[in-house]
Design a protein around this motif. Sequence first.
Motif, PDB file in Angstrom:
ATOM      1  N   SER A   1      -1.110 -59.913   6.045  1.00 29.44           N
ATOM      2  CA  SER A   1      -0.764 -61.083   5.248  1.00 29.44           C
ATOM      3  C   SER A   1      -0.175 -60.665   3.899  1.00 29.44           C
ATOM      4  CB  SER A   1      -2.012 -61.954   5.034  1.00 29.44           C
ATOM      5  OG  SER A   1      -1.704 -63.100   4.278  1.00 29.44           O
ATOM      6  N   LEU A   2      -0.796 -59.675   3.270  1.00 29.22           N
ATOM      7  CA  LEU A   2      -0.296 -59.189   1.985  1.00 29.22           C
ATOM      8  C   LEU A   2       1.105 -58.612   2.136  1.00 29.22           C
ATOM      9  CD1 LEU A   2      -1.078 -58.670  -1.035  1.00 29.22           C
ATOM     10  CD2 LEU A   2      -1.719 -56.352  -0.313  1.00 29.22           C
ATOM     11  N   MET A   3       1.324 -57.833   3.192  1.00 25.11           N
ATOM     12  CA  MET A   3       2.644 -57.255   3.438  1.00 25.11           C
ATOM     13  C   MET A   3       3.698 -58.332   3.659  1.00 25.11           C
ATOM     14  SD  MET A   3       1.686 -54.067   5.948  1.00 25.11           S
ATOM     15  CE  MET A   3       0.840 -52.602   5.360  1.00 25.11           C
TER      16      MET A   3
ATOM     17  N   LYS B   1      -9.296 -54.934  -0.414  1.00 25.74           N
ATOM     18  CA  LYS B   1      -8.359 -54.639  -1.502  1.00 25.74           C
ATOM     19  C   LYS B   1      -7.119 -55.532  -1.429  1.00 25.74           C
ATOM     20  CE  LYS B   1      -9.397 -49.767  -2.414  1.00 25.74           C
ATOM     21  NZ  LYS B   1      -8.822 -48.384  -2.485  1.00 25.74           N
ATOM     22  N   ALA B   2      -6.797 -55.947  -0.215  1.00 28.86           N
ATOM     23  CA  ALA B   2      -5.579 -56.741  -0.002  1.00 28.86           C
ATOM     24  C   ALA B   2      -5.802 -58.228  -0.251  1.00 28.86           C
ATOM     25  CB  ALA B   2      -5.084 -56.532   1.428  1.00 28.86           C
ATOM     26  N   SER B   3      -7.039 -58.634  -0.471  1.00 31.25           N
ATOM     27  CA  SER B   3      -7.392 -60.057  -0.458  1.00 31.25           C
ATOM     28  C   SER B   3      -8.117 -60.498  -1.720  1.00 31.25           C
ATOM     29  CB  SER B   3      -8.288 -60.348   0.757  1.00 31.25           C
ATOM     30  OG  SER B   3      -7.780 -59.772   1.939  1.00 31.25           O
ATOM     31  N   MET B   4      -8.204 -61.807  -1.892  1.00 30.17           N
ATOM     32  CA  MET B   4      -9.087 -62.384  -2.902  1.00 30.17           C
ATOM     33  C   MET B   4     -10.470 -62.465  -2.265  1.00 30.17           C
ATOM     34  SD  MET B   4     -10.013 -63.694  -5.740  1.00 30.17           S
ATOM     35  CE  MET B   4      -8.474 -63.855  -6.642  1.00 30.17           C
ATOM     36  N   VAL B   5     -11.409 -61.641  -2.713  1.00 31.24           N
ATOM     37  CA  VAL B   5     -12.736 -61.568  -2.107  1.00 31.24           C
ATOM     38  C   VAL B   5     -13.660 -62.599  -2.770  1.00 31.24           C
ATOM     39  CG1 VAL B   5     -14.727 -60.100  -1.603  1.00 31.24           C
ATOM     40  CG2 VAL B   5     -12.424 -59.118  -1.607  1.00 31.24           C
ATOM     41  N   LEU B   6     -14.214 -63.503  -1.954  1.00 32.77           N
ATOM     42  CA  LEU B   6     -15.132 -64.531  -2.426  1.00 32.77           C
ATOM     43  C   LEU B   6     -16.380 -64.507  -1.563  1.00 32.77           C
ATOM     44  CD1 LEU B   6     -12.519 -67.407  -2.924  1.00 32.77           C
ATOM     45  CD2 LEU B   6     -13.472 -65.914  -4.687  1.00 32.77           C
ATOM     46  N   ASN B   7     -17.529 -64.777  -2.161  1.00 30.30           N
ATOM     47  CA  ASN B   7     -18.795 -64.641  -1.419  1.00 30.30           C
ATOM     48  C   ASN B   7     -19.559 -65.948  -1.253  1.00 30.30           C
ATOM     49  OD1 ASN B   7     -19.725 -65.090  -3.989  1.00 30.30           O
ATOM     50  ND2 ASN B   7     -20.938 -63.207  -4.151  1.00 30.30           N
ATOM     51  N   ASP B   8     -18.903 -67.058  -1.594  1.00 27.53           N
ATOM     52  CA  ASP B   8     -19.622 -68.332  -1.572  1.00 27.53           C
ATOM     53  C   ASP B   8     -18.683 -69.440  -1.075  1.00 27.53           C
ATOM     54  OD1 ASP B   8     -22.058 -69.962  -2.652  1.00 27.53           O
ATOM     55  OD2 ASP B   8     -20.285 -70.944  -3.503  1.00 27.53           O
TER      56      ASP B   8
ATOM     57  N   VAL C   1       3.217 -62.388  -4.619  1.00 23.24           N
ATOM     58  CA  VAL C   1       2.568 -61.072  -4.556  1.00 23.24           C
ATOM     59  C   VAL C   1       3.408 -60.050  -5.316  1.00 23.24           C
ATOM     60  CG1 VAL C   1       1.958 -59.156  -3.028  1.00 23.24           C
ATOM     61  CG2 VAL C   1       1.379 -61.501  -2.380  1.00 23.24           C
ATOM     62  N   ASP C   2       2.758 -59.339  -6.225  1.00 23.90           N
ATOM     63  CA  ASP C   2       3.403 -58.249  -6.967  1.00 23.90           C
ATOM     64  C   ASP C   2       3.000 -56.936  -6.288  1.00 23.90           C
ATOM     65  OD1 ASP C   2       4.344 -56.362  -8.690  1.00 23.90           O
ATOM     66  OD2 ASP C   2       3.287 -57.097 -10.469  1.00 23.90           O
ATOM     67  N   PHE C   3       3.884 -56.402  -5.462  1.00 24.33           N
ATOM     68  CA  PHE C   3       3.554 -55.220  -4.656  1.00 24.33           C
ATOM     69  C   PHE C   3       3.280 -53.979  -5.499  1.00 24.33           C
ATOM     70  CE2 PHE C   3       5.659 -57.818  -1.382  1.00 24.33           C
ATOM     71  CZ  PHE C   3       4.713 -57.722  -0.365  1.00 24.33           C
ATOM     72  N   SER C   4       3.756 -53.961  -6.733  1.00 25.76           N
ATOM     73  CA  SER C   4       3.513 -52.802  -7.600  1.00 25.76           C
ATOM     74  C   SER C   4       2.031 -52.632  -7.922  1.00 25.76           C
ATOM     75  CB  SER C   4       4.319 -52.935  -8.899  1.00 25.76           C
ATOM     76  OG  SER C   4       3.842 -54.034  -9.679  1.00 25.76           O
ATOM     77  N   LYS C   5       1.248 -53.681  -7.705  1.00 28.87           N
ATOM     78  CA  LYS C   5      -0.194 -53.624  -7.982  1.00 28.87           C
ATOM     79  C   LYS C   5      -1.003 -53.104  -6.786  1.00 28.87           C
ATOM     80  CE  LYS C   5      -0.145 -57.460 -11.291  1.00 28.87           C
ATOM     81  NZ  LYS C   5      -0.675 -58.833 -11.589  1.00 28.87           N
ATOM     82  N   TYR C   6      -0.319 -52.816  -5.699  1.00 28.50           N
ATOM     83  CA  TYR C   6      -1.031 -52.437  -4.468  1.00 28.50           C
ATOM     84  C   TYR C   6      -0.565 -51.071  -3.967  1.00 28.50           C
ATOM     85  CZ  TYR C   6      -2.316 -57.365  -4.574  1.00 28.50           C
ATOM     86  OH  TYR C   6      -2.792 -58.610  -4.949  1.00 28.50           O
ATOM     87  N   ASP C   7      -0.919 -50.027  -4.726  1.00 28.89           N
ATOM     88  CA  ASP C   7      -0.533 -48.665  -4.358  1.00 28.89           C
ATOM     89  C   ASP C   7      -1.091 -48.251  -3.006  1.00 28.89           C
ATOM     90  OD1 ASP C   7       0.868 -48.344  -6.692  1.00 28.89           O
ATOM     91  OD2 ASP C   7      -0.759 -47.330  -7.765  1.00 28.89           O
TER      92      ASP C   7
END
Length: 419
Positions: free
Chosen positions: A258-260, A284-291, A308-314
């Motif tokens: 999805s991120l790609m 790392k690729a997602s918005m992690v939520l626990n509730d 999505v800013d791909f520069s933030k996802y080395d």
Amino acid sequence: MLYKIYLCNILASIGFKCYLGSKSEINFLIKKIKNFIYIDKGYHKNVSESIYYNVRKNNGIIISLDEEGGVDFKDNSTLKGRYSKNLFEVCKKIFFWGPDQMNFFSSDKEHSSKFILSGHPRFELLKKKFHFLYEDDVNYIKKKYAEFILINTNMGFGNNIRGDKFILKNYGDRFKGLSHILNNDKIKLKKFISLIKKLSNLKLNIIIRPHPEEDFSTYSSAFKLNKNVSVINEKSVIPWIIASKTMIHPDCTTGIESLMLGKKSISYISDDLNFEYLTTLPLKASMVLNDEKEILKYLESNKFRSKVDFSKYDFLKNNFNFPGNSFEIISNELSSLIKNNENSNDLSCLDIFWRKTKNLIKLFESRKDRLISQKSKDFNYSNVYFVHNKIRSSNLSFKDNFMKRIFNKLYVFKKINKL
């Protein structure tokens, strides 16, 4: 299936005769032909050894192009198991998804000359220039389901169609801490069913796409009274992601896909889960939520729509060689292995006759096995033919390619003038 058909067309265009088939058909084929390249999609201890023996017996060359070689647990147990010493010894070349995976084995000087950083073709097809492959499916999905939230689950162990006993027996020696993974799956299942019940109150359709090995009836039963919830496992997951409002998953590879594609997904990770047995890169690729409340609030905010800013996802480059040219790297390497790009013989008419007879008998048996029929239902002549023609018409170098069905689950791709 999509990347395999695309790779077959690339290889056919440079002179190879390519066979694409189910496990059983390929295992039959490698015993009958000689002087070929066998592309292995993943090593399994005590299973792969007999296949490798048959390949080498008929002068075949083994290549590793692992389909699960990048998404792993914190202890890298999957990577260690799938890229084993046994695999390294029999393979001519080993393709890695990213530099992080390849560097993990850098101390193995004996086999390092076989290592090639390629990425995986399934991810290259997520580039914008390949989106034409998904257009028809995306349009069909949008027309039928309008605006929807996609739920991708990966509870193939804890909700397996064959049950817990099968999992423990079949995968016990392949996965460290399997009982913990299985327990995590059961927690995920419970939490996702609860979350989906909350989401079903929204004025949106909910599409659940379970892992192919899951028992779909678990979800069908849970949501039989919810008219806006559908349990579906047809077509590639990619057009579903593209067509969706957003996608929610636990720790599934689809979060990376999805991120790609330029859409950041939501990863629902309950605090009840054992984090040691979660795959890390999808998080790392997602918005992690626990509730559940957090997820509902996040959906209302529409923050998931941000670009999505791909520069933030080395990690995409480091673990997937994305957006590298994996098709080009792999086809060039394979082309260097066999000079005339040709296996020495084909199946005989007698081989084909007896195999077709046996397949008719097996057809009735496979229909009884829900796992086999569930995993392979889209692998049929109609779909293969449609995808092949779409790919063939997209590239002038593929115009002379031809696809022929040998059996229902075995196809050959080759240039027309060589058939």
